[in-house]
Every structure is written in C-alpha cells, then in structure tokens.
Design a protein around this motif. Structure first.
Motif, short mmCIF file in Angstrom:
data_model
loop_
_atom_site.label_atom_id
_atom_site.label_comp_id
_atom_site.label_asym_id
_atom_site.label_seq_id
_atom_site.Cartn_x
_atom_site.Cartn_y
_atom_site.Cartn_z
N UNK A 150 0.75 -1.15 0.10
CA UNK A 150 -0.03 -0.06 -0.15
C UNK A 150 0.79 1.24 -0.03
N UNK A 151 0.39 2.42 -0.44
CA UNK A 151 1.10 3.65 -0.56
C UNK A 151 0.31 4.69 0.19
N UNK A 152 1.14 5.11 1.18
CA UNK A 152 0.72 6.23 2.01
C UNK A 152 1.39 7.46 1.41
N UNK A 153 0.61 8.51 1.22
CA UNK A 153 1.36 9.75 0.62
C UNK A 153 1.42 10.62 1.77
N UNK A 154 2.79 11.17 2.13
CA UNK A 154 2.96 12.10 3.06
C UNK A 154 2.74 13.50 2.80
N UNK A 155 1.67 13.99 3.37
CA UNK A 155 1.45 15.29 2.76
C UNK A 155 1.75 16.56 3.95
N UNK A 156 2.57 16.28 4.86
CA UNK A 156 3.04 17.20 5.80
C UNK A 156 3.63 18.51 5.03
N UNK A 157 3.08 19.64 5.39
CA UNK A 157 3.58 20.80 4.90
C UNK A 157 2.87 21.22 3.59
N UNK A 158 2.08 20.60 3.22
CA UNK A 158 1.57 20.82 1.79
C UNK A 158 0.25 21.06 2.08
N UNK A 159 -0.67 21.85 1.49
CA UNK A 159 -1.69 22.33 1.73
C UNK A 159 -3.14 21.41 1.57
N UNK A 160 -4.24 21.59 2.03
CA UNK A 160 -5.45 21.04 2.10
C UNK A 160 -5.75 20.81 0.68
N UNK A 161 -5.50 21.88 -0.21
CA UNK A 161 -5.76 21.53 -1.76
C UNK A 161 -5.15 20.51 -2.49
N UNK A 162 -3.87 20.06 -1.85
CA UNK A 162 -3.09 18.91 -2.57
C UNK A 162 -3.91 17.61 -2.24
#
Length: 236
Positions: A37-49
C-alpha cells in the motif's frame, strides 16, 4: 483553475511513476504489487493538494505534526481518507492524536499507550497502531523508535488496550547507511512479533529514496512524500 489543472497533472504523473516503482520492485522481489500500500505523506502541503490526491485515487495520507494534522484532517473530513500519524508523539498530545488518526505508526514506548487508548475511547473510535522500531545504531542521535528488545513490551501494551489494535511495525532507515541491512533487521523484528501476534502483519517501511529496498524486505506499506508532491514548501 489553470494552476489547479497543472498541479493535478503533476501529481498524477508523479503517482504513476511511484506506482511503477512499486510494481517494478515487487516484480524483482517476486511479490504481488497489490501487497504493497501507498501512504502519501502530505506534511507541509496544503489541503488543496490532499483534495487533488483524493481525486486521483489516494486513500491513505500521512502527517507528522499534530497541529497541522488535526486541522487538515478536520478540513478534509468529507474525503473519507485514512489518516496516518507518523511523527514523534509527545505524551500530552497522544490522546488528541487518537481523536483523528486512523493509524498511529509511531508508538515507540509503553507510556503512550494509555493516553492513546483514552483518547480513542473518549471519541468512540478504534485506532490501529504500529510499533515504531529504531534502526539507528546506538551511537546515533535518537530519531524515535523502540529498541528491538523493547518492541515486545510496547506491542503487549497496545494489544491489551481496549480501543487500540496492534497492526504491526514501522521504521525509518538510518541516516548515512545503506537501507537494505536495516530493513532486513526490521523484517526479523516483524517476524518475531507475528509469532506472538499473528494479526500484526503490517510492515511500514521505505520512503521516496529507499522504497525498493523496503519492498525487497517485505514492506506492506511505503510512505512517500517528495516523490509524489515534490520539494517541501517553506515551513510557515
């Protein structure tokens, strides 16, 4: 709108590349890509992403700072995502993290378990937990994680909590060392854990730079940030 379209196209292309890397690594290891499985790490990226990623089929996202994670999970609650908390946990924040995290990957000491369990119970939730295993040599600066000899005790505490589920282990490769030997050690720790807890089958290991080595050593989940989202934006 043009900017949104361009960003979506970039994320889609990057996701395709990462999924291709996972498939290639599984082929080399003789594994089924569906096992990883892939977990995309979104830390520091905005809600829009996060919203663009969800529209592209991403179901699992990771965050490592409580304040940012809490706000983003609330803002994106309509997306039905699984939120993974992957950062170091302060004891006084553990209960609050359990209020929104579906998976807490960084349980590295027994002291956290009661607080996580209390937070999950207070919000009527069941939270999946991974024991974070330290792969750093003893002389390295600590980056979180239980020593291999302490994993069993942390796992027993999680397994005994009423609102937590022990799901497996997580680790980060050591800095400045080849990742493969470290992930081989993690595989040994994971195998020992499964002897006592057969349902603890998750091995979360591998990031943008070393996911191939992690998959070779049995990772069931990889945590990828920059390879999907690009360079981190400046911290505000």
């Amino acid at each position: 709108m043009a900017d949104d379209d361009a960003r979506r196209a970039l994320l889609a292309a990057n996701l395709d590349t990462v999924h291709g890397r996972i498939a290639d690594a599984c082929r080399v290891a003789g594994r089924d890509p569906q096992e990883v499985g892939l977990v995309v790490v979104t830390k520091f990226f905005p809600e829009s992403d996060v919203r663009l990623l969800a529209g592209l089929g991403v179901t699992d996202v990771g965050e490592n700072r409580h304040q940012e994670a809490s706000a983003k999970a609330a803002a994106c609650a309509d997306l039905g995502l699984s939120w993974h908390f992957i950062g170091s946990i302060q004891s006084n924040k553990a209960a609050a993290i359990a209020a929104y995290a579906d998976v807490v990957e960084s349980v590295d000491r027994v002291k956290l378990v009661n607080a996580l369990d209390r937070g999950a119970r207070e919000h009527g939730r069941t939270v999946d937990c991974l024991v974070q295993v330290s792969l750093d040599p003893p002389t390295a600066s600590a980056r979180g994680g239980a020593a291999a000899g302490d994993v069993a005790a942390v796992a027993e505490a999680v397994a005994g909590a009423s609102a937590l589920r022990l799901r497996g282990v997580m680790a980060v490769a050591p800095l400045g060392e080849p990742p493969l030997p470290a992930f081989e050690r993690l595989a040994e720790v994971a195998a020992r854990l499964r002897l006592e807890h057969p349902d603890a089958t998750v091995v979360s290991a591998g990031m943008s730079g070393d996911l191939e080595e992690a998959i070779r050593c049995g990772a069931t989940h990889v945590r990828v940030g920059s390879a999907v989202l690009g360079p981190r934006p400046p911290i505000k």
